[in-house]
Design a protein around this motif. Structure first.
Motif, PDB file in Angstrom:
ATOM      1  N   TYR A   1       6.289   2.741  -0.260  1.00  0.00           N
ATOM      2  CA  TYR A   1       5.165   2.005   0.284  1.00  0.00           C
ATOM      3  C   TYR A   1       5.152   2.147   1.798  1.00  0.00           C
ATOM      4  CZ  TYR A   1       4.833  -0.099  -4.342  1.00  0.00           C
ATOM      5  OH  TYR A   1       4.700  -0.280  -5.690  1.00  0.00           O
ATOM      6  N   GLN A   2       4.042   1.813   2.413  1.00  0.00           N
ATOM      7  CA  GLN A   2       3.945   1.876   3.870  1.00  0.00           C
ATOM      8  C   GLN A   2       5.037   1.014   4.501  1.00  0.00           C
ATOM      9  OE1 GLN A   2      -0.024   0.927   5.216  1.00  0.00           O
ATOM     10  NE2 GLN A   2      -0.976   2.540   3.997  1.00  0.00           N
ATOM     11  N   GLY A   3       5.684   1.549   5.525  1.00  0.00           N
ATOM     12  CA  GLY A   3       6.803   0.861   6.158  1.00  0.00           C
ATOM     13  C   GLY A   3       8.138   1.353   5.661  1.00  0.00           C
ATOM     14  N   ASP A   4       8.135   1.998   4.484  1.00  0.00           N
ATOM     15  CA  ASP A   4       9.332   2.615   3.898  1.00  0.00           C
ATOM     16  C   ASP A   4      10.488   1.631   3.697  1.00  0.00           C
ATOM     17  OD1 ASP A   4      10.317   4.920   2.718  1.00  0.00           O
ATOM     18  OD2 ASP A   4      11.429   5.516   4.511  1.00  0.00           O
ATOM     19  N   VAL A   5      10.139   0.361   3.513  1.00  0.00           N
ATOM     20  CA  VAL A   5      11.165  -0.641   3.197  1.00  0.00           C
ATOM     21  C   VAL A   5      11.201  -0.903   1.693  1.00  0.00           C
ATOM     22  CG1 VAL A   5      11.893  -3.037   3.537  1.00  0.00           C
ATOM     23  CG2 VAL A   5      10.978  -1.725   5.450  1.00  0.00           C
TER      24      VAL A   5
ATOM     25  N   ASN B   1      -2.787   0.738  -8.662  1.00  0.00           N
ATOM     26  CA  ASN B   1      -3.917   1.662  -8.585  1.00  0.00           C
ATOM     27  C   ASN B   1      -3.636   2.711  -7.520  1.00  0.00           C
ATOM     28  OD1 ASN B   1      -4.720   0.590  -6.002  1.00  0.00           O
ATOM     29  ND2 ASN B   1      -5.791  -1.071  -7.055  1.00  0.00           N
ATOM     30  N   GLU B   2      -4.647   3.558  -7.206  1.00  0.00           N
ATOM     31  CA  GLU B   2      -4.415   4.684  -6.304  1.00  0.00           C
ATOM     32  C   GLU B   2      -4.178   4.251  -4.866  1.00  0.00           C
ATOM     33  OE1 GLU B   2      -8.937   4.602  -7.174  1.00  0.00           O
ATOM     34  OE2 GLU B   2      -7.066   4.060  -8.153  1.00  0.00           O
ATOM     35  N   ARG B   3      -4.479   2.998  -4.513  1.00  0.00           N
ATOM     36  CA  ARG B   3      -4.323   2.524  -3.141  1.00  0.00           C
ATOM     37  C   ARG B   3      -3.096   1.645  -2.932  1.00  0.00           C
ATOM     38  NH1 ARG B   3      -9.297   1.700  -4.845  1.00  0.00           N
ATOM     39  NH2 ARG B   3      -8.923  -0.529  -5.121  1.00  0.00           N
ATOM     40  N   GLU B   4      -2.767   0.818  -3.948  1.00  0.00           N
ATOM     41  CA  GLU B   4      -1.749  -0.190  -3.695  1.00  0.00           C
ATOM     42  C   GLU B   4      -1.140  -0.709  -4.991  1.00  0.00           C
ATOM     43  OE1 GLU B   4      -3.937  -3.319  -1.782  1.00  0.00           O
ATOM     44  OE2 GLU B   4      -5.098  -3.765  -3.578  1.00  0.00           O
ATOM     45  N   THR B   5      -0.141  -1.549  -4.820  1.00  0.00           N
ATOM     46  CA  THR B   5       0.489  -2.272  -5.915  1.00  0.00           C
ATOM     47  C   THR B   5       0.464  -3.758  -5.594  1.00  0.00           C
ATOM     48  OG1 THR B   5       1.992  -0.453  -6.456  1.00  0.00           O
ATOM     49  CG2 THR B   5       2.636  -2.644  -7.211  1.00  0.00           C
ATOM     50  N   VAL B   6       0.032  -4.562  -6.549  1.00  0.00           N
ATOM     51  CA  VAL B   6       0.077  -6.014  -6.406  1.00  0.00           C
ATOM     52  C   VAL B   6       0.987  -6.554  -7.495  1.00  0.00           C
ATOM     53  CG1 VAL B   6      -1.228  -8.170  -6.448  1.00  0.00           C
ATOM     54  CG2 VAL B   6      -2.242  -6.126  -5.436  1.00  0.00           C
ATOM     55  N   ALA B   7       1.961  -7.359  -7.111  1.00  0.00           N
ATOM     56  CA  ALA B   7       2.904  -7.900  -8.086  1.00  0.00           C
ATOM     57  C   ALA B   7       3.195  -9.353  -7.763  1.00  0.00           C
ATOM     58  CB  ALA B   7       4.212  -7.092  -8.077  1.00  0.00           C
ATOM     59  N   THR B   8       3.250 -10.178  -8.800  1.00  0.00           N
ATOM     60  CA  THR B   8       3.625 -11.575  -8.643  1.00  0.00           C
ATOM     61  C   THR B   8       4.607 -11.951  -9.726  1.00  0.00           C
ATOM     62  OG1 THR B   8       1.790 -12.361 -10.011  1.00  0.00           O
ATOM     63  CG2 THR B   8       1.412 -12.233  -7.643  1.00  0.00           C
TER      64      THR B   8
ATOM     65  N   LYS C   1       0.846  -1.186   0.000  1.00  0.00           N
ATOM     66  CA  LYS C   1       0.000   0.000   0.000  1.00  0.00           C
ATOM     67  C   LYS C   1       0.887   1.244   0.000  1.00  0.00           C
ATOM     68  CE  LYS C   1      -3.909  -2.205   2.333  1.00  0.00           C
ATOM     69  NZ  LYS C   1      -4.695  -2.254   1.090  1.00  0.00           N
ATOM     70  N   TRP C   2       0.489   2.227  -0.795  1.00  0.00           N
ATOM     71  CA  TRP C   2       1.274   3.452  -0.898  1.00  0.00           C
ATOM     72  C   TRP C   2       1.402   4.141   0.458  1.00  0.00           C
ATOM     73  CZ3 TRP C   2       3.625   3.192  -5.228  1.00  0.00           C
ATOM     74  CH2 TRP C   2       2.998   2.831  -6.407  1.00  0.00           C
ATOM     75  N   ARG C   3       2.567   4.707   0.719  1.00  0.00           N
ATOM     76  CA  ARG C   3       2.735   5.549   1.915  1.00  0.00           C
ATOM     77  C   ARG C   3       1.916   6.830   1.756  1.00  0.00           C
ATOM     78  NH1 ARG C   3       8.517   7.729   4.401  1.00  0.00           N
ATOM     79  NH2 ARG C   3       7.622   8.872   6.169  1.00  0.00           N
ATOM     80  N   TYR C   4       1.904   7.365   0.534  1.00  0.00           N
ATOM     81  CA  TYR C   4       1.104   8.547   0.219  1.00  0.00           C
ATOM     82  C   TYR C   4       0.095   8.157  -0.864  1.00  0.00           C
ATOM     83  CZ  TYR C   4       5.327  10.583   2.291  1.00  0.00           C
ATOM     84  OH  TYR C   4       6.376  10.860   3.115  1.00  0.00           O
ATOM     85  N   SER C   5      -1.162   8.069  -0.493  1.00  0.00           N
ATOM     86  CA  SER C   5      -2.174   7.654  -1.458  1.00  0.00           C
ATOM     87  C   SER C   5      -2.429   8.766  -2.475  1.00  0.00           C
ATOM     88  CB  SER C   5      -3.487   7.319  -0.736  1.00  0.00           C
ATOM     89  OG  SER C   5      -3.312   6.221   0.131  1.00  0.00           O
TER      90      SER C   5
ATOM     91  N   MET D   1      -3.949   9.013 -12.139  1.00  0.00           N
ATOM     92  CA  MET D   1      -3.922   9.314 -10.712  1.00  0.00           C
ATOM     93  C   MET D   1      -2.985  10.500 -10.469  1.00  0.00           C
ATOM     94  SD  MET D   1      -3.540   5.377  -9.354  1.00  0.00           S
ATOM     95  CE  MET D   1      -1.842   5.247  -9.983  1.00  0.00           C
ATOM     96  N   THR D   2      -3.321  11.345  -9.496  1.00  0.00           N
ATOM     97  CA  THR D   2      -2.518  12.536  -9.209  1.00  0.00           C
ATOM     98  C   THR D   2      -2.140  12.588  -7.738  1.00  0.00           C
ATOM     99  OG1 THR D   2      -3.631  13.768 -10.975  1.00  0.00           O
ATOM    100  CG2 THR D   2      -2.418  15.051  -9.347  1.00  0.00           C
ATOM    101  N   LEU D   3      -0.887  12.948  -7.483  1.00  0.00           N
ATOM    102  CA  LEU D   3      -0.363  13.076  -6.125  1.00  0.00           C
ATOM    103  C   LEU D   3       0.597  14.255  -6.083  1.00  0.00           C
ATOM    104  CD1 LEU D   3       0.344  11.963  -3.218  1.00  0.00           C
ATOM    105  CD2 LEU D   3       2.104  10.590  -4.347  1.00  0.00           C
ATOM    106  N   THR D   4       0.457  15.123  -5.094  1.00  0.00           N
ATOM    107  CA  THR D   4       1.418  16.204  -4.848  1.00  0.00           C
ATOM    108  C   THR D   4       1.957  16.019  -3.442  1.00  0.00           C
ATOM    109  OG1 THR D   4       0.225  17.718  -6.318  1.00  0.00           O
ATOM    110  CG2 THR D   4       1.797  18.687  -4.783  1.00  0.00           C
ATOM    111  N   GLU D   5       3.274  15.782  -3.339  1.00  0.00           N
ATOM    112  CA  GLU D   5       3.845  15.395  -2.039  1.00  0.00           C
ATOM    113  C   GLU D   5       5.344  15.690  -2.048  1.00  0.00           C
ATOM    114  OE1 GLU D   5       3.938  14.721   1.463  1.00  0.00           O
ATOM    115  OE2 GLU D   5       1.996  13.920   0.758  1.00  0.00           O
TER     116      GLU D   5
END
Length: 220
Positions: free
Chosen positions: A64-68, A165-172, A11-15, A37-41
């Motif tokens: 992403y959340q956790g900054d790892v 997407n605007e909330r998260e990334t899923v990768a396999t 999940k993005w740290r900044y949505s 999607m737009t983000l200003t940060e």
């Protein structure tokens, strides 16, 4: 058949705080409608190349959340020249980007990124052979100590899937082994409305886990 799988859901740290229909430019006067999607940060961003007057790739880090883990986006400084610049992109360029991220030099920047999914399947036989792993593909009984049946590896395929997407990334990413018988300007902006590249990286080990080139954002 042997399978090796990697799965990532971050999940993005900044949505992203805004989404709207927009135009993605494919090149050659071709266009594609997409959800942008737009983000200003305050983010880490910069460029590759010898100096500011000779920029090659623009980049921005989306943590992403956790900054790892992070996604690093790459955009050509010269419009529609992504393939050309990626050919010259070296491991030292990635190391320089990671060093700047580690220094935490952030600035306020506007990012526009299409939501997208990407799927790919590649054969790893040639790269493995170039690394010196030729015997396991040969007919000289390479696995005699592991199997009573004479077998060899006939193919190694890696299939990857990436969804953003605007909330998260899923990768396999699944690696399949087949075994058979011997036979920037005024206000900083990063507008990804043209072909771009994305790297998901583990910032602790500094190892890229997924790499994708997005030439046309497919709908989720």
């Amino acid at each position: 058949m042997l399978l090796n799988a990697v799965y990532f859901n971050g999940k993005w740290r900044y949505s992203f705080n805004k989404t709207a229909r927009d135009t993605f430019y494919l090149g050659g006067n071709k266009q594609h409608s997409c959800k942008m999607m737009t983000l200003t940060e305050d983010l880490c961003y910069g460029f590759t190349g010898p100096n500011e007057d000779d920029q090659k790739l623009l980049w921005v880090e989306l943590p992403y959340q956790g900054d790892v883990m992070s996604m690093i986006l790459l955009l050509p400084a010269r419009r529609f020249k992504l393939d050309e610049e990626l050919l010259d992109f070296k491991i030292s360029d990635l190391e320089n980007i990671l060093a700047e991220i580690e220094n935490n030099n952030k600035g306020n920047i506007k990012v526009k990124l299409p939501s997208f999914k990407s799927e790919s399947e590649v054969s790893l036989v040639e790269p493995l052979q170039q690394m010196g792993l030729r015997s396991m593909f040969s007919g000289g009984k390479p696995f005699a100590k592991l199997s009573r049946t004479d077998v060899k590896i006939t193919n190694v395929k890696q299939k990857s899937f990436l969804s953003v997407n605007e909330r998260e990334t899923v990768a396999t990413s699944v690696t399949k082994v087949d075994v058979g018988g011997l036979s920037l300007v005024l206000e900083p902006e990063f507008i990804a409305n043209q072909p771009f590249a994305a790297i998901i990286i583990d910032k602790q080990s500094k190892i890229p886990l997924f790499i994708a080139r997005i030439s046309k954002p497919e709908r989720l």
